[in-house]
Motif scaffolding. Structure first.
Motif, short mmCIF file in Angstrom:
data_model
loop_
_atom_site.label_atom_id
_atom_site.label_comp_id
_atom_site.label_asym_id
_atom_site.label_seq_id
_atom_site.Cartn_x
_atom_site.Cartn_y
_atom_site.Cartn_z
N THR A 104 0.82 -1.22 0.00
CA THR A 104 0.00 0.00 0.00
C THR A 104 0.85 1.26 0.00
N LYS A 132 5.26 9.64 8.69
CA LYS A 132 4.52 9.37 7.46
C LYS A 132 3.06 9.13 7.83
N VAL A 133 2.39 10.17 8.27
CA VAL A 133 1.05 10.07 8.83
C VAL A 133 0.04 9.58 7.78
N ASP A 134 0.13 10.08 6.56
CA ASP A 134 -0.79 9.64 5.51
C ASP A 134 -0.62 8.14 5.24
N TRP A 135 0.62 7.70 5.23
CA TRP A 135 0.89 6.28 4.99
C TRP A 135 0.38 5.44 6.16
N ALA A 137 -2.16 6.07 8.03
CA ALA A 137 -3.62 5.96 7.92
C ALA A 137 -4.01 4.81 6.99
N VAL A 138 -3.34 4.71 5.84
CA VAL A 138 -3.63 3.64 4.88
C VAL A 138 -3.21 2.29 5.48
N GLN A 141 -5.71 1.17 8.15
CA GLN A 141 -6.95 0.70 7.51
C GLN A 141 -6.75 -0.69 6.92
#
Length: 182
Positions: A104, A132-135, A137-138, A141
């Motif tokens: 991902t 890497k906050v956006d990473w 989150a993915v 999930q």
């Protein structure tokens, strides 16, 4: 060459170990080329389940690239789940989940985390430490989806605990009070 060796195997008796080595090298070659369809066909052509299990496990232990590791972990989980020891099953499932999380991430960054592919919680922690906050989150999930109904020693509570720990550290501001002098 591999196909010729396969034909030769049908005509003459080949020792089991040589057969395993041949198919393992062929499988790793196909996976390295990114041809998952032919790799699956190769595994399906092998009639002896014991040989197929040995080939798959030995190939996985060779630490192939990320996509190949994911393919092999997925194949072993789907076809030989009951044939594996509990420890090996957990190890393979952790690798399957870790490789799925890595897939991902942006492709150029995967190499930085590949060594953690069998440790999904460490991948998550490393992403948190690298901000890497956006990473993250993915990844969270993906982990929540993959952990549903899985028994691999990692729980949703472990993920939540890790996130809470780093959230607390992010809000911890060390400062000193300065006295005003008159």
């Amino acid at each position: 060459d591999y196909e010729l060796c396969e034909e030769w195997e049908h005509l003459y008796p080949v020792p089991r170990e040589d057969l395993i080595n041949l198919h393992r090298e062929h499988l790793l070659y196909l996976l390295d080329m990114g041809d998952m369809e032919k790799a699956l066909q190769l595994l399906q052509r092998i009639e002896d389940p014991g040989v197929c299990l040995a080939i798959s496990e030995q190939s996985l232990d060779q630490h192939p690239n990320l996509a190949a590791s994911h393919f092999l972990a997925d194949y072993l989980t789907a076809h030989f789940y009951t044939s594996l020891t509990t420890a090996r099953r957990n190890e393979i499932q952790a690798l399957h989940i870790g490789s799925k999380v890595l897939l991902t991430l942006p492709e150029v960054s995967r190499v930085n985390y590949f060594h953690l592919s069998s440790k999904p919680l460490l991948i998550l922690e490393q992403l948190l430490m690298n901000m890497k906050v956006d990473w993250v989150a993915v990844a969270v999930q993906t982990l929540h989806q993959l952990l549903a109904g899985q028994e691999i020693g990692i729980t949703v509570e472990d993920i939540d605990s890790l996130l809470s720990k780093y959230a607390e550290k992010a809000l911890n501001f060390p400062f000193t009070l300065k006295e005003k002098r008159s």
